[in-house]
Design an enzyme around this catalytic site. Structure first.
Site, PDB file in Angstrom:
ATOM      1  N   ASP A 183       0.785  -1.244   0.000  1.00 27.30           N
ATOM      2  CA  ASP A 183       0.000   0.000   0.000  1.00 27.30           C
ATOM      3  C   ASP A 183       0.817   1.295   0.000  1.00 27.30           C
ATOM      4  O   ASP A 183       0.489   2.239   0.731  1.00 27.30           O
ATOM      5  CB  ASP A 183      -0.961   0.009   1.192  1.00 27.30           C
ATOM      6  CG  ASP A 183      -1.948  -1.139   1.163  1.00 27.30           C
ATOM      7  OD1 ASP A 183      -1.933  -1.930   0.205  1.00 27.30           O
ATOM      8  OD2 ASP A 183      -2.735  -1.258   2.123  1.00 27.30           O
ATOM      9  N   ASP A 218      -4.870  -0.590  -1.840  1.00 28.79           N
ATOM     10  CA  ASP A 218      -6.289  -0.441  -1.562  1.00 28.79           C
ATOM     11  C   ASP A 218      -6.910   0.048  -2.861  1.00 28.79           C
ATOM     12  O   ASP A 218      -6.348   0.924  -3.540  1.00 28.79           O
ATOM     13  CB  ASP A 218      -6.511   0.608  -0.472  1.00 28.79           C
ATOM     14  CG  ASP A 218      -6.575   0.027   0.929  1.00 28.79           C
ATOM     15  OD1 ASP A 218      -6.201  -1.144   1.113  1.00 28.79           O
ATOM     16  OD2 ASP A 218      -6.981   0.765   1.837  1.00 28.79           O
ATOM     17  N   HIS A 272     -10.629   0.813  -3.461  1.00 25.60           N
ATOM     18  CA  HIS A 272     -11.998   0.827  -2.971  1.00 25.60           C
ATOM     19  C   HIS A 272     -12.996   1.315  -4.024  1.00 25.60           C
ATOM     20  O   HIS A 272     -12.663   2.133  -4.878  1.00 25.60           O
ATOM     21  CB  HIS A 272     -12.098   1.690  -1.720  1.00 25.60           C
ATOM     22  CG  HIS A 272     -11.328   1.149  -0.559  1.00 25.60           C
ATOM     23  ND1 HIS A 272     -11.553  -0.103  -0.039  1.00 25.60           N
ATOM     24  CD2 HIS A 272     -10.334   1.690   0.188  1.00 25.60           C
ATOM     25  CE1 HIS A 272     -10.734  -0.310   0.985  1.00 25.60           C
ATOM     26  NE2 HIS A 272      -9.985   0.762   1.131  1.00 25.60           N
ATOM     27  N   HIS A 274     -16.488   0.236   5.619  1.00 22.56           N
ATOM     28  CA  HIS A 274     -15.102   0.683   5.797  1.00 22.56           C
ATOM     29  C   HIS A 274     -14.998   2.208   5.764  1.00 22.56           C
ATOM     30  O   HIS A 274     -14.239   2.794   6.520  1.00 22.56           O
ATOM     31  CB  HIS A 274     -14.246   0.056   4.687  1.00 22.56           C
ATOM     32  CG  HIS A 274     -12.776   0.180   4.870  1.00 22.56           C
ATOM     33  ND1 HIS A 274     -12.106  -0.367   5.937  1.00 22.56           N
ATOM     34  CD2 HIS A 274     -11.830   0.778   4.101  1.00 22.56           C
ATOM     35  CE1 HIS A 274     -10.813  -0.118   5.824  1.00 22.56           C
ATOM     36  NE2 HIS A 274     -10.621   0.577   4.723  1.00 22.56           N
ATOM     37  N   HIS A 300     -10.860   6.980   1.078  1.00 25.32           N
ATOM     38  CA  HIS A 300      -9.450   6.923   0.650  1.00 25.32           C
ATOM     39  C   HIS A 300      -9.282   5.861  -0.431  1.00 25.32           C
ATOM     40  O   HIS A 300     -10.074   4.929  -0.533  1.00 25.32           O
ATOM     41  CB  HIS A 300      -8.527   6.610   1.844  1.00 25.32           C
ATOM     42  CG  HIS A 300      -8.785   5.271   2.460  1.00 25.32           C
ATOM     43  ND1 HIS A 300      -9.809   5.055   3.370  1.00 25.32           N
ATOM     44  CD2 HIS A 300      -8.193   4.065   2.289  1.00 25.32           C
ATOM     45  CE1 HIS A 300      -9.812   3.782   3.736  1.00 25.32           C
ATOM     46  NE2 HIS A 300      -8.832   3.147   3.090  1.00 25.32           N
ATOM     47  N   LYS A 328      -7.022  -4.719  -3.418  1.00 24.99           N
ATOM     48  CA  LYS A 328      -7.798  -5.233  -2.283  1.00 24.99           C
ATOM     49  C   LYS A 328      -8.808  -4.187  -1.820  1.00 24.99           C
ATOM     50  O   LYS A 328      -8.604  -2.998  -2.040  1.00 24.99           O
ATOM     51  CB  LYS A 328      -6.885  -5.660  -1.140  1.00 24.99           C
ATOM     52  CG  LYS A 328      -5.997  -4.576  -0.574  1.00 24.99           C
ATOM     53  CD  LYS A 328      -5.011  -5.158   0.430  1.00 24.99           C
ATOM     54  CE  LYS A 328      -4.115  -4.107   1.028  1.00 24.99           C
ATOM     55  NZ  LYS A 328      -4.794  -3.132   1.875  1.00 24.99           N
ATOM     56  N   CYS A 343      -1.921  -2.488   7.651  1.00 22.35           N
ATOM     57  CA  CYS A 343      -1.841  -3.412   6.514  1.00 22.35           C
ATOM     58  C   CYS A 343      -0.532  -4.198   6.461  1.00 22.35           C
ATOM     59  O   CYS A 343      -0.534  -5.356   6.040  1.00 22.35           O
ATOM     60  CB  CYS A 343      -2.103  -2.654   5.215  1.00 22.35           C
ATOM     61  SG  CYS A 343      -3.800  -1.980   5.188  1.00 22.35           S
TER      62      CYS A 343
END
Length: 190
Positions: free
Chosen positions: A9, A51, A53, A62, A78, A103, A145
């Site tokens: 990340d 990430d 999203h 989340h 984010h 992810k 993470c």
């Protein structure tokens, strides 16, 4: 057997100035690039997670969309897929990364093991396919993470080394606690 590098990340939203910026994140991005220049040939495979999203929902609770985030299970928006915040930090050279793992698409996700490549491969399958028995872990954030990814690697039977000069955490106390937990679980702190 082989060795993998997990780069966790290292994204614009997790470095200084980002939605969840971590102090030292940009320096970690640059340090990982230097590590790759010196040591990329030491690794059978190199994986980088992001990430990634969803834009149009709260990603399984989340994102704190109706209340203030608690910074434990709910967070500000984010790393929305396709935005600059979700991109790798510009100081991270990803040319040697063979597998890009996304992810958190619609769900909370902390560990690289919760993601997949664009082609649908899981991290567990990639490690098996390449005969990996050792994983080095670097990235952001030590206390979230990085911690989750290293613990999952240990749980999948990997020998794990956390490259402590190549991680940055949200807070000093929680980062120290995460490293202590990882060492207690069997990870080597290098």
């Amino acid at each position: 057997m082989g060795k993998a590098l997990f780069i966790i990340d290292v994204q614009n939203d997790f470095t200084e100035g980002g939605a969840l910026g971590v102090d030292g994140g940009a320096a970690v991005a640059a340090a990982i690039t230097e590590h790759l220049r010196a040591h990329a040939d030491d690794y059978t495979i190199i994986l980088a997670s992001r990430d990634w999203h969803d834009r149009d929902n709260d990603n399984g609770g989340h994102f704190a969309t109706d209340a203030e985030p608690d910074f434990v299970t709910t967070w500000p928006v984010h790393c929305v897929a396709g935005t600059n915040g979700a991109e790798y930090h510009p100081a991270l050279d990803t040319t040697r990364v063979q597998y890009h793992i996304r992810k958190g698409q619609g769900v909370p996700a902390y560990s690289i093991f919760e993601g997949r490549t664009e082609a649908g491969s899981s991290v567990h399958n990639l490690l098996d396919e390449h005969g990996i028995d050792t994983v080095d872990v670097a990235g952001i954030a030590t206390d979230y993470c990085v911690r989750a990814s290293a613990l999952d690697a240990l749980n999948h039977g990997q020998r794990v080394r956390v490259l402590t000069a190549l991680v940055a955490g949200v807070a000093a106390e929680s980062s120290e606690a995460a490293l202590a937990e990882l060492a207690h679980a069997g990870a080597e702190l290098v």
